[in-house]
Scaffold this motif. Structure first.
Motif, short mmCIF file in Angstrom:
data_model
loop_
_atom_site.label_atom_id
_atom_site.label_comp_id
_atom_site.label_asym_id
_atom_site.label_seq_id
_atom_site.Cartn_x
_atom_site.Cartn_y
_atom_site.Cartn_z
N SER A 192 32.32 22.39 1.73
CA SER A 192 31.90 22.94 3.02
C SER A 192 32.33 24.40 3.09
CB SER A 192 32.51 22.17 4.18
OG SER A 192 32.14 20.81 4.14
N ASN A 197 32.66 27.84 5.59
CA ASN A 197 32.72 28.30 6.99
C ASN A 197 32.49 27.17 7.98
OD1 ASN A 197 33.16 31.08 6.37
ND2 ASN A 197 30.98 31.29 5.86
N ALA A 198 33.11 26.03 7.68
CA ALA A 198 32.95 24.84 8.52
C ALA A 198 34.01 24.82 9.61
CB ALA A 198 33.05 23.58 7.67
N GLU A 199 33.64 24.23 10.75
CA GLU A 199 34.59 24.08 11.85
C GLU A 199 35.72 23.17 11.41
OE1 GLU A 199 34.59 23.10 16.64
OE2 GLU A 199 32.77 22.85 15.45
N ALA A 200 36.95 23.63 11.62
CA ALA A 200 38.12 22.87 11.18
C ALA A 200 39.29 23.19 12.09
CB ALA A 200 38.48 23.21 9.73
N GLU A 256 41.33 24.42 14.83
CA GLU A 256 41.05 25.34 15.93
C GLU A 256 40.30 26.59 15.48
OE1 GLU A 256 44.63 26.23 18.03
OE2 GLU A 256 45.28 24.13 18.12
N GLY A 257 39.55 26.46 14.42
CA GLY A 257 38.80 27.60 13.93
C GLY A 257 37.78 27.19 12.88
N TYR A 258 37.47 28.10 11.98
CA TYR A 258 36.51 27.86 10.90
C TYR A 258 37.15 28.21 9.57
CZ TYR A 258 33.00 27.43 14.55
OH TYR A 258 32.29 27.01 15.65
N SER A 259 37.23 27.23 8.70
CA SER A 259 37.86 27.44 7.40
C SER A 259 36.85 27.99 6.40
CB SER A 259 38.44 26.12 6.88
OG SER A 259 39.01 26.30 5.60
N LYS A 272 46.02 27.42 12.62
CA LYS A 272 44.69 26.96 13.01
C LYS A 272 44.45 25.50 12.66
CE LYS A 272 43.02 31.02 14.40
NZ LYS A 272 42.51 31.27 15.78
N TYR A 322 43.67 23.94 9.84
CA TYR A 322 42.41 23.72 9.14
C TYR A 322 42.33 22.36 8.45
CZ TYR A 322 41.30 28.70 9.72
OH TYR A 322 41.01 29.94 10.25
#
Length: 567
Positions: free
Chosen positions: A486, A488-491, A493-496, A535, A537
Motif C-alpha cells: 500500500s 500513501n495509505a491511511e494509517a 492518525e495520518g498517511y504512511s 502517528k 502508522y
C-alpha cells in the motif's frame, strides 16, 4: 452576456477557425515575410504541435484561386494591400500532408501515399473537361485519380506513376490556369521515420527521393514550394541535387515568432478569457522554447490549458504534449546512456544547461548510432531548447515544467525496467526488510540510487523529491508478488508512505521516506521514527492481529541513503 470565442482545440483548418469564430492568434504576418524572403523550395523544421499544419493551411487559403478575402479581414496581412492584390487568390495550390503515411510494409505505405496525392488531385475535377488540356492530358489527369494501382506485387508501372504524380499534377494545373503552381507539403519526414522503424527505409527514401525530386527540381510549372517537418534531413537521398533550398530551422532567426505563441500573445489570450491570474503557472509549464531569437510557448499546451481553465478555474497544469505522440526517443536515449550521459541528464533536470554540438542534418540511419546524435534529435524535436550558441555548439536546457515531467516519468519507467532485470539484488533487498537487516537494505538501496538518474532540481519542493525516492523504493519492493503493498495509505492518525503485509510470515512492515534537505541522514531517520510512533502508522496491523511489525525510516540525500528500524 459576453459570449467568448471558442478555443480551436485540434483544429488545423484556417478557414474553419475564421468562419466559425474560433479564437485565432494572428500569424498571417508569415505570408508577408515569406513573400519577402522565399526561395524556390522553403523548408521549416519545428517540433510537433507548434502550429505547422495550421500555418500551411493558412498559406493554402491565402494563395489559392477562389480565396474569400474576408477570412483575412482584421488580420495583419490585410494591411498589406499591394501584396494582397498581387498574390491573394492568384495561384493553383497543391497541398498534401504526409503525417498519416504509416504502414507495416512499403507496399502499404506507397498505397497510402498514392491515396493522399490522388485525393488532392480529385479536388481539381475541373481538369477533366478543361478546354486548355488535350485529350491525352485529360487522360493523364484521370489516371492520377484512379484508386486501383497495384503496389502489393511490386508493380513497376504503379510505382513510376506515383513518383511522377506531383510533377504531372503541377504541369496540368499550370496548363489549365496559365499560372505556375504553389506546392505545400506538410510533415514531409513522417514517412521516413515510420519506414525506418518498420524496416523498409531504403525503399521509402528512394520513393520520396524520386517523388519530391521531380516535383521540386527542374519543374518549370512550380512557382515555389513550402515544406514542413520535425527533422531537417537534407543529407537524405530524397534531396540529392537540390540546390534551391532555403531552410528555416529552430535555430534560424527568421520566422521564429510564427511557430508558437509569444509572451504577449499568451497574455492577450488570458486577458480575453479573464484568466490573467493563471499567467505565472502557464508560463512556468509551457513557455521556454527559443526559436531563433523568439521565446515562445507551445500552442497546443496553451490552448488546451486555457480551455481546461474555462471549465475548471482551479485546474492544475497537465502534460498535454506527451499525449500527442510517443516519447520513444527518450527511452532510446536512456538505453544508450552511460554514466557520464546520465549525469548530464541530472544537470538538465536540475535546471542547468549542458553544451553540445548540434547536427541538424542527420539521416535516420544516423540517429541512434551514438549518444551525441540523440542530443541533436532531442533539440530539434522540442525536448530541449537552446540558451545561447557558440558556433556549432548550443547551451541546451529543458524548456519548462511540462517537458521536465515527461523526462522524469520516462526515467522512472526506464529505471523500473532496469531494476526488474537484476533479480538477485532485488531478492536480497526485499529479504533485508523481512530479516531486519538494515545494513543489507542500505547497501542495495545505495547501489540503485547510484545507478538511477536523480531529480535534484533546486526549484523542486522537498515533498516532490521525497516522492522520487518513494517511487524508486516502491518499484524495488514490488518485486515480491506475494506481498500486499500500500502506498500513501491511511494509517493511524495520518498517511504512511509504504505499508507491506506478508500473510505467510504474519508480518507487517511500515516504511517512511524522508528527504534530508541538509544532508544529515542520521537526524532524518530519527525524525521519521518519531513520526511513525506519534502517528501510530502500525495501528492497522495491530488491529488485524499481525504478530510481527517492523518500522523502517529511510532518509535520502542525493545518491545516499540511511536506514534505521524500530520493532
Amino acid at each position: 452576456m459576453d459570449i467568448k470565442k471558442k478555443l480551436p482545440v485540434g483544429i488545423e483548418s484556417f478557414r474553419e477557425i475564421r468562419a466559425e469564430d474560433f479564437y485565432y492568434v494572428d500569424k498571417t504576418g508569415m505570408i508577408r515575410d515569406l513573400l519577402g524572403h522565399w526561395g524556390k523550395v522553403n523548408l521549416f523544421t519545428r517540433p510537433r504541435r507548434f502550429g505547422k499544419s495550421l500555418n500551411m493551411d493558412m498559406l493554402k487559403t491565402f494563395f489559392e484561386y477562389g480565396c474569400d478575402g474576408t477570412v483575412f479581414d482584421g488580420l495583419e496581412i490585410a494591411g498589406e494591400g499591394e501584396l494582397c492584390r498581387k498574390y491573394m487568390g492568384r495561384f493553383p495550390v497543391i497541398f498534401i500532408t504526409l503525417k498519416d503515411i504509416a504502414a507495416r510494409s512499403f507496399a502499404g505505405a506507397a498505397a497510402s501515399l498514392w491515396s493522399v496525392i490522388g485525393g488532392e488531385a480529385r479536388r481539381f475535377s475541373l481538369l477533366r473537361n478543361s478546354s486548355q488540356l488535350t485529350l491525352e492530358e485529360k487522360q493523364q489527369y484521370c489516371r492520377l485519380t484512379q484508386t486501383d494501382l497495384d503496389f502489393q506485387n511490386g508493380d513497376i508501372a504503379s510505382e513510376e506513376r506515383l513518383k511522377g504524380s506531383l510533377f504531372q499534377l503541377s504541369e496540368l494545373l499550370e496548363r489549365h490556369y496559365g499560372q505556375r503552381v504553389i506546392l505545400l507539403i506538410d510533415e514531409y519526414d513522417v514517412p521516413l521515420e515510420k519506414a525506418y522503424h518498420a524496416g523498409y527505409y531504403d525503399e521509402m527514401a528512394g520513393l520520396l527521393g524520386s517523388l519530391l525530386g521531380r516535383a521540386l527540381k527542374g519543374n518549370n510549372s512550380l512557382h515555389f514550394a513550402v515544406l514542413t517537418g520535425c527533422l531537417r534531413v537534407a543529407k537524405e537521398s530524397i534531396f540529392t541535387g537540390l540546390n534551391n533550398f532555403k531552410i528555416y530551422s529552430v535555430s534560424d532567426v527568421r520566422f521564429g515568432e510564427y511557430f508558437g505563441f509569444t509572451d504577449a500573445e499568451v497574455k492577450d489570450m488570458l486577458r480575453y478569457y479573464g484568466l490573467e491570474e493563471a499567467y505565472p503557472v502557464l508560463k512556468d509549464w509551457y513557455n521556454g522554447y527559443q526559436m531563433g531569437r523568439a521565446d515562445v510557448y507551445c500552442p497546443w499546451d496553451v490552448i488546451n490549458y486555457i480551455d481546461l481553465l474555462r471549465a475548471e478555474p482551479e485546474a492544475v497544469p497537465r502534460a498535454f504534449w506527451i499525449n500527442t505522440s510517443g516519447n520513444d526517443i527518450i527511452r532510446k536515449f536512456l538505453n544508450l546512456a552511460k554514466q557520464n550521459t546520465r549525469r548530464e541528464m541530472e544537470c538538465l533536470i536540475a535546471g542547468e544547461s549542458i553544451c553540445k554540438k548540434i547536427n541538424q542534418e542527420l539521416t535516420y540511419r544516423e540517429l541512434y548510432q551514438n549518444i551525441e546524435n540523440l542530443w541533436s534529435v532531442l533539440f530539434t524535436t522540442g525536448y530541449l531548447t537552446q540558451r545561447g550558441r557558440e558556433g556549432e555548439f548550443c547551451h541546451l536546457i529543458i524548456p519548462n515544467q511540462e517537458i521536465r515531467k515527461i523526462f522524469t516519468e520516462q526515467i522512472q519507467e526506464w529505471f523500473q525496467e532496469e531494476m526488474q532485470k537484476d533479480t538477485l539484488r532485488l531478492d536480497a533487498f526485499c529479504n533485508g526488510f523481512v530479516q531486519g537487516d538494515i545494513a543489507e537494505i542500505e547497501r542495495q538501496f545505495n547501489f540503485w540510487l547510484k545507478k538511477t538518474i536523480s531529480i535534484r532540481d533546486t526549484a523542486v519542493k522537498k515533498e516532490k523529491k521525497e516522492n522520487f525516492y518513494h517511487g524508486i523504493l516502491l518499484g524495488l519492493l514490488s518485486r515480491r508478488e506475494d506481498w500486499e503493498l500500500s502506498s500513501n495509505a491511511e494509517a493511524g492518525e495520518g498517511y504512511s508512505d509504504i505499508l507491506v503485509k506478508d500473510e505467510d510470515e504474519n508480518l507487517g512492515i511500515v516504511i517512511e521516506v524522508k528527504y534530508a534537505q541538509d544532508g544529515d541522514l542520521e537526524a532524518g531517520c530519527r525524525k521519521v521514527l518519531t513520526q511513525i510512533e506519534e502517528k501510530d502508522y502500525a495501528a492497522g496491523f495491530a488491529e488485524e492481529g499481525v504478530q510481527k511489525i517492523l518500522k523502517y525510516a529511510v532518509a535520502c540525500y542525493k545518491k545516499r541513503c540511511k536506514v534505521q528500524m524500530n520493532s
